[in-house]
Design an enzyme around this catalytic site. Structure first.
Site, mmCIF file in Angstrom:
data_model
loop_
_atom_site.group_PDB
_atom_site.id
_atom_site.type_symbol
_atom_site.label_atom_id
_atom_site.label_comp_id
_atom_site.label_asym_id
_atom_site.label_seq_id
_atom_site.Cartn_x
_atom_site.Cartn_y
_atom_site.Cartn_z
ATOM 1 N N MET A 103 -7.743 12.384 -0.574
ATOM 2 C CA MET A 103 -7.853 11.019 -1.021
ATOM 3 C C MET A 103 -7.304 10.096 0.065
ATOM 4 O O MET A 103 -6.104 10.082 0.318
ATOM 5 C CB MET A 103 -7.075 10.843 -2.333
ATOM 6 N N PRO A 104 -8.161 9.327 0.729
ATOM 7 C CA PRO A 104 -7.680 8.378 1.725
ATOM 8 C C PRO A 104 -6.880 7.247 1.074
ATOM 9 O O PRO A 104 -7.285 6.691 0.059
ATOM 10 C CB PRO A 104 -8.961 7.823 2.354
ATOM 11 N N ILE A 105 -5.751 6.925 1.679
ATOM 12 C CA ILE A 105 -4.930 5.790 1.259
ATOM 13 C C ILE A 105 -4.748 4.895 2.472
ATOM 14 O O ILE A 105 -4.221 5.320 3.490
ATOM 15 C CB ILE A 105 -3.562 6.247 0.717
#
Length: 66
Positions: A1-3
């Site tokens: 999950m890119p943040i």
């Protein structure tokens, strides 16, 4: 999950921040081939007294420009 964390000076309209979040999400999704639902964008707005360039707070730099 890119943040993705974005820090900007406060004062921009909420619509512009929403547009930025959408554009960042689209770019990350396309670049990483990641589903948009997995992308998180966190925007932190900082007062210009808490942001400095060359040792001078932006509140002081902005005052000199006026």
């Amino acid at each position: 999950m890119p943040i993705i964390n974005v820090q900007i000076l406060e004062g921009r309209p909420k619509e512009k921040i929403a547009e930025m979040i959408q554009n960042i999400t689209d770019t990350v999704a396309e670049t990483l081939d990641a589903p948009k639902e997995s992308i998180r964008v966190l925007v932190t707005e900082l007062p210009n007294t808490h942001w400095g360039v060359a040792g001078v707070p932006m509140s002081e730099k902005n005052r000199k420009l006026v």
